[in-house]
Scaffold this motif. Structure first.
Motif, short mmCIF file in Angstrom:
data_model
loop_
_atom_site.label_atom_id
_atom_site.label_comp_id
_atom_site.label_asym_id
_atom_site.label_seq_id
_atom_site.Cartn_x
_atom_site.Cartn_y
_atom_site.Cartn_z
N SER A 118 18.71 -0.95 -38.91
CA SER A 118 18.90 0.27 -38.13
C SER A 118 19.37 -0.03 -36.72
CB SER A 118 17.59 1.05 -38.06
OG SER A 118 16.66 0.39 -37.23
N GLN A 158 17.77 0.01 -34.18
CA GLN A 158 17.11 0.86 -33.21
C GLN A 158 15.79 0.24 -32.77
OE1 GLN A 158 18.66 3.51 -32.10
NE2 GLN A 158 20.32 3.06 -33.47
N LYS A 188 25.21 -0.47 -33.13
CA LYS A 188 23.84 -0.04 -32.88
C LYS A 188 23.13 0.22 -34.21
CE LYS A 188 24.98 4.87 -32.15
NZ LYS A 188 24.91 5.99 -31.19
N LEU A 189 23.90 0.32 -35.27
CA LEU A 189 23.37 0.49 -36.62
C LEU A 189 24.32 -0.20 -37.58
CD1 LEU A 189 22.01 3.67 -38.35
CD2 LEU A 189 23.94 2.48 -39.36
N ALA A 191 21.94 8.99 -41.48
CA ALA A 191 22.43 10.15 -40.74
C ALA A 191 23.24 9.76 -39.51
CB ALA A 191 21.25 11.03 -40.34
N ASP A 192 22.91 8.65 -38.88
CA ASP A 192 23.57 8.26 -37.64
C ASP A 192 24.82 7.41 -37.85
OD1 ASP A 192 21.64 9.59 -36.19
OD2 ASP A 192 20.36 7.82 -36.00
N GLU A 228 28.62 6.24 -38.58
CA GLU A 228 29.92 6.80 -38.20
C GLU A 228 31.09 6.17 -38.97
OE1 GLU A 228 29.97 5.74 -34.11
OE2 GLU A 228 28.84 7.52 -33.45
N SER A 288 27.40 2.28 -37.04
CA SER A 288 27.80 3.08 -35.88
C SER A 288 27.81 2.13 -34.69
CB SER A 288 26.86 4.26 -35.63
OG SER A 288 25.54 3.81 -35.41
#
Length: 221
Positions: free
Chosen positions: A31, A33, A159-160, A192-193, A195, A219
């Motif tokens: 992730s 994150q 970032k992901l 979901a995040d 891109e 993303s």
């Protein structure tokens, strides 16, 4: 601090339409994150729905530092001749079709579409080539790299990042069915995040696995 989810190193999925041959898939997500609930190390968890756990999977389901590498030998090989009766003469990859299939599925779930990304495609191709060279399925490269390493190598400032791998499937439709049917791989498809995506197929009829599919989703910062 990064949360890393490894749904499986190997899930055996029976091919559809009455075919007796098996195909193999694996999924990995990072992730990227930060989380105050996690230790400073990366956490590797086996969230597979596969009832059987191999020794290599047990090794993966452990907590390691961010610089650790998976122990040598933790990968899976196809049984000799397991896919020899399958027809791969029509096997092709159309990246636009693959993107459209992923995005149609994401749209069903109310998620934004992904764009094809040249860097993530390069990362996917590099891993598929490496898997084909050694005729194996793993999220760890022959040099010890993991998906996060490979994304960084191609210059994608992530970032992901998430990775699904499949071997033995004869079409993008088949590999997508397998990924959607497996909770871990499905979770990667529906991040979901996310891109961007990159996808690759390497074929080698001399190998036991025959086809090596890699999907990288991410993303950027």
């Amino acid at each position: 601090m990064y949360r890393v989810l490894v749904p499986a190193i190997l899930s055996v999925l029976l091919a559809g339409c009455g075919m007796a041959s098996s195909t193999f898939t694996a999924g990995f997500a990072d992730s990227g994150q930060p989380s105050s609930a996690l230790p400073t190390s990366r956490t590797l968890r086996d969230t597979s729905d596969t009832p059987r756990t191999t020794e290599s999977q047990r090794k993966v389901a452990s907590t390691t530092s961010a610089t650790d590498r998976i122990p040598k030998g933790t990968f899976e090989r196809a049984p000799s001749g397991a896919l020899s009766d399958r027809d791969y003469s029509g096997t092709r990859l159309d990246p636009d079709k693959a993107r459209d299939l992923v995005n149609a599925y994401r749209k069903e779930k109310g998620l934004k579409p992904l764009k094809l990304n040249t860097a993530l495609t390069e990362a996917a191709k590099n891993h598929s080539r490496d898997l084909a060279k050694w005729d194996r399925i793993s999220h760890y490269g022959s040099d010890g790299s993991n998906p996060w390493d490979r994304v960084k190598r191609v210059g994608y400032n992530a970032k992901l990042a998430a990775e699904n791998v499949g071997t033995g499937q004869a079409s993008i439709d088949e590999v997508m069915r397998g990924w959607k049917a497996s909770p871990g791989h499905n979770k990667n498809l529906l991040l979901a995040d996310a891109e961007h995506m990159g996808i690759a197929l390497v074929q080698d009829p001399k190998t036991e696995f025959k086809t090596f599919w890699t999907l990288v989703i991410g993303s950027s910062l």
